[in-house]
Design a protein around this motif. Structure first.
Motif, PDB file in Angstrom:
ATOM      1  N   VAL A 198       0.834  -1.206   0.000  1.00 32.92           N
ATOM      2  CA  VAL A 198       0.000   0.000   0.000  1.00 32.92           C
ATOM      3  C   VAL A 198       0.865   1.251   0.000  1.00 32.92           C
ATOM      4  O   VAL A 198       0.600   2.219  -0.727  1.00 32.92           O
ATOM      5  CB  VAL A 198      -0.956  -0.019   1.205  1.00 32.92           C
ATOM      6  N   VAL A 234      -7.638   3.727  -2.186  1.00 35.60           N
ATOM      7  CA  VAL A 234      -6.205   3.501  -2.006  1.00 35.60           C
ATOM      8  C   VAL A 234      -5.368   4.435  -2.872  1.00 35.60           C
ATOM      9  O   VAL A 234      -4.273   4.865  -2.453  1.00 35.60           O
ATOM     10  CB  VAL A 234      -5.858   2.024  -2.294  1.00 35.60           C
ATOM     11  N   THR A 264      -7.489  -4.537   6.161  1.00 38.75           N
ATOM     12  CA  THR A 264      -7.788  -5.951   5.939  1.00 38.75           C
ATOM     13  C   THR A 264      -8.665  -6.445   7.081  1.00 38.75           C
ATOM     14  O   THR A 264      -8.359  -6.183   8.253  1.00 38.75           O
ATOM     15  CB  THR A 264      -6.494  -6.793   5.881  1.00 38.75           C
ATOM     16  N   THR A 310      -3.302  -8.318  -3.099  1.00 38.88           N
ATOM     17  CA  THR A 310      -3.436  -8.571  -1.657  1.00 38.88           C
ATOM     18  C   THR A 310      -4.247  -9.836  -1.375  1.00 38.88           C
ATOM     19  O   THR A 310      -3.973 -10.546  -0.391  1.00 38.88           O
ATOM     20  CB  THR A 310      -4.097  -7.369  -0.962  1.00 38.88           C
ATOM     21  N   LEU A 355      -4.413  -3.678  -6.524  1.00 38.67           N
ATOM     22  CA  LEU A 355      -4.063  -4.155  -5.186  1.00 38.67           C
ATOM     23  C   LEU A 355      -5.091  -5.140  -4.640  1.00 38.67           C
ATOM     24  O   LEU A 355      -4.770  -5.953  -3.762  1.00 38.67           O
ATOM     25  CB  LEU A 355      -3.908  -2.974  -4.221  1.00 38.67           C
ATOM     26  N   ASP A 356      -6.337  -5.066  -5.111  1.00 36.83           N
ATOM     27  CA  ASP A 356      -7.330  -6.059  -4.688  1.00 36.83           C
ATOM     28  C   ASP A 356      -6.852  -7.461  -5.035  1.00 36.83           C
ATOM     29  O   ASP A 356      -6.911  -8.392  -4.215  1.00 36.83           O
ATOM     30  CB  ASP A 356      -8.668  -5.791  -5.385  1.00 36.83           C
ATOM     31  N   SER A 370     -10.679  -0.285  -0.847  1.00 43.41           N
ATOM     32  CA  SER A 370      -9.650  -0.201  -1.894  1.00 43.41           C
ATOM     33  C   SER A 370      -9.929   0.895  -2.922  1.00 43.41           C
ATOM     34  O   SER A 370      -9.005   1.346  -3.608  1.00 43.41           O
ATOM     35  CB  SER A 370      -9.524  -1.546  -2.617  1.00 43.41           C
ATOM     36  N   LYS A 393      -9.379  -3.259  -8.240  1.00 40.78           N
ATOM     37  CA  LYS A 393      -8.118  -2.537  -8.301  1.00 40.78           C
ATOM     38  C   LYS A 393      -6.968  -3.540  -8.380  1.00 40.78           C
ATOM     39  O   LYS A 393      -7.115  -4.715  -8.016  1.00 40.78           O
ATOM     40  CB  LYS A 393      -7.956  -1.674  -7.044  1.00 40.78           C
ATOM     41  N   SER A 451     -14.105   4.207   4.654  1.00 36.49           N
ATOM     42  CA  SER A 451     -13.399   2.929   4.754  1.00 36.49           C
ATOM     43  C   SER A 451     -13.813   2.308   6.082  1.00 36.49           C
ATOM     44  O   SER A 451     -13.574   2.896   7.146  1.00 36.49           O
ATOM     45  CB  SER A 451     -11.884   3.135   4.708  1.00 36.49           C
ATOM     46  N   VAL A 481      -6.925   2.350   4.408  1.00 33.94           N
ATOM     47  CA  VAL A 481      -7.610   1.131   3.993  1.00 33.94           C
ATOM     48  C   VAL A 481      -7.243   0.037   5.004  1.00 33.94           C
ATOM     49  O   VAL A 481      -6.445   0.268   5.916  1.00 33.94           O
ATOM     50  CB  VAL A 481      -7.205   0.702   2.563  1.00 33.94           C
ATOM     51  N   LEU A 522      -8.599  -6.148   1.156  1.00 35.60           N
ATOM     52  CA  LEU A 522      -8.308  -4.713   1.107  1.00 35.60           C
ATOM     53  C   LEU A 522      -9.623  -3.937   1.135  1.00 35.60           C
ATOM     54  O   LEU A 522     -10.160  -3.543   0.098  1.00 35.60           O
ATOM     55  CB  LEU A 522      -7.492  -4.360  -0.138  1.00 35.60           C
TER      56      LEU A 522
END
Length: 546
Positions: free
Chosen positions: A229, A322, A330, A261, A257-258, A319, A255, A460, A328, A316
């Protein structure tokens, strides 16, 4: 158990003992009452000639009587031979036996023998046992969810039986208590790390020893995600996956990162060897984990293959923010893989899912009351790791210099009332009337608290709930006319966060029901959610009841 009743054997023994006792007693009584006393004389005065020395070789000892009325015996002297003298000799004279003693004694013996013979040949009286009523099911109070079944019957003429079986339905709410870890000594430089915390938990609660490796995997994944991140903009991991158009099962565009992660957390949990099933927001369906050992491992050591736990997570949360650098997080929940979840037989009817997929799904669909652990990691100005094992809530902060989470917020408690509410007020016109009335009362100070609240909303869930845990207040994402079932997912967002809030002393509700009591109908089911201090949520529930 078998309850044995042998009436024949009992009657024979009783009759024999009675006959013996009566016969002996009767014979003894007759002998005592009829036998006269013997006429026995110990001392009799006789005149007896003494044998001469030539005709008798024995010496007779005589006792000369003293003078009349003296009452004493004189010295004992032998009498002269051939002299007759009065002497007191020791003699016994038996009285004649009574004529009735012998017949009575014989009669007693015959009575005894006759009673024994009579009881031996007599057919004993057999009284049949009462026939039990037909089998009935007796239910104890419903709150205990137990059923008692009692079966009784007669095995044969001498044996009856009774059997009892107690069955109970597993309660959805587990009564789980753990022993809190005790730290008698700490290091001034490192404090209490998450690794040491879980080691102490395992020492105090040996049944949770396998959970230690699960948390080691989760914290490693969270450290990795925190790095991703922070470096997202530098490493080109912002924006949508595949240049756009990648949609998850929720209908949301993923995303970059989705996807990354999700893979990080899924692999970290898989490598523990403790996971049976993993369910994620980014997965279309639960994933069964293969925990078979490598063939080169020692086969002589018996190690249970297969996972003990089920993990659900949102890798995430938030997200969509982000790329803007907004906090953000978990979210994760851990269930124990057991038989608590029982689905109806027709649950999968009409579905083309494979049997393996059905097993995965049935293992995953559990209410929040079955959670063993739950928590979140917040990636913000610092990386925070907050979790519960069902015995309070503890918060850790990542010390990047040593790469360890350090205990910074022990035993977090939510006050009954706070001063902040977190909710998307842009949807206020579409809320249920009770929610509209409630939020308005918080804003203008007409609620029971008596003071106006301040609105703070990040967008978030992890960030807003983290602030609510630390400062108190209310967080909500209620249902509205556009999202009649709410927006948050029950299994891996609402339930784990509700577990945390309740363990910190707060409450969580849909407005009509406790969130923790709701069994998911599918992995990605959505629910309305309102959580906060106990007094604040109780006031909202009363508005719904009206």
């Amino acid at each position: 158990r078998l309850l044995t009743v042998d009436t024949q054997e009992g009657s024979s023994r009783l009759g024999l003992m009675t006959a013996v006792a009566v016969g002996v007693s009767f014979g003894a009584l007759l002998a005592v009452t009829t036998a006269g006393p013997a006429n026995t004389s110990l001392y009799t005065t006789v005149a007896q000639p003494v044998a001469t020395a030539t005709t008798h070789s024995n010496i007779q000892v005589t006792y000369n009587r003293a003078a009349a009325g003296s009452g004493r015996a004189s010295n004992v002297v032998p009498a002269a031979y051939g002299e007759a003298s009065p002497a007191e000799l020791l003699q016994f004279k038996e009285a004649p036996a009574s004529g009735l003693s012998m017949p009575l004694g014989v009669g007693a013996v015959m009575l005894l023998v006759g009673s024994v013979i009579y009881n031996f040949f007599k057919q004993p009286e057999v009284r049949p046992l009462p026939v039990p009523a037909p089998l009935r099911t007796v239910s104890v109070p419903e709150a205990l969810k137990k059923t008692v079944k009692l079966a009784t019957g007669v095995h044969d003429a001498h044996t009856s039986y009774a059997m009892m079986a107690v069955t109970s339905e597993k309660s959805e709410k587990k009564v789980r208590g753990i022993t809190s870890p005790v730290f008698s000594e700490t290091c001034d430089q490192t404090g209490i790390t998450l690794s040491r915390f879980m080691l102490e938990v395992a020492r105090a609660n040996p049944e949770l020893v396998e959970l230690e490796s699960v948390f080691a995997a989760i914290q490693t994944a969270c450290k990795t995600i925190a790095k991703l991140v922070k470096r997202a903009a530098i490493d080109g991991m912002t924006g949508y996956a595949g240049g756009g158009g990648s949609i998850n099962v929720q209908g949301e565009e993923q995303k970059k990162l989705d996807v990354i992660t999700n893979d990080v957390l899924k692999r970290a949990l898989k490598f523990t060897g403790r996971m049976g099933v993993i369910a994620s927001e980014e997965e279309d369906a639960p994933v069964e984990v293969d925990n078979k050992r490598d063939e080169s491992y020692n086969k002589s050591v018996l190690v249970e293959e297969g996972g003990k736990y089920i993990s659900v997570f949102d890798p995430l949360d938030g997200s969509s923010n982000v790329d803007a650098g907004i906090p953000v997080g978990t979210i994760f929940g851990i269930f124990e893989e057991d038989d608590d979840c029982i689905l109806p037989d027709d649950f999968f009817d009409g579905s083309d899912m494979s049997q393996a997929m059905q097993n995965c799904l049935s293992s995953t669909l559990k209410p929040g009351t079955s959670l063993v652990a739950a928590g979140y990691a917040l990636y913000s100005s610092a990386t925070h790791f907050v979790f519960t094992l069902g015995s309070g809530v503890n918060g850790f902060t990542l010390d990047e210099s040593i790469g360890e989470f350090i205990l910074t917020h022990p035993n977090i408690q939510v006050p009954p009332r706070g001063k902040i509410y977190s909710i998307n007020e842009a949807n206020s016109n579409n809320w249920d009337p009770p929610v509209q009335t409630y939020i308005k009362s918080l804003a203008d100070g007409s609620s029971r608290g008596g003071s106006p609240y301040t609105s703070r909303y990040i967008g978030s869930m992890v960030g807003d709930v983290h602030r609510t845990l630390l400062y108190g207040g209310v967080f909500g994402y209620p249902a509205d006319t556009k999202n009649v079932n709410g927006k948050l997912r029950l299994l891996y967002e609402a339930a784990p966060m509700s577990f945390l809030i309740e363990q910190a002393g707060g409450k969580s509700t849909t407005g009509l029901a406790r969130v923790m009591d709701l069994p998911p109908k599918d992995v990605h089911q959505r629910v309305p959610l309102m959580m906060g201090g106990s007094d604040e949520i109780a006031e909202l529930e009363e508005l719904y009841e009206k």
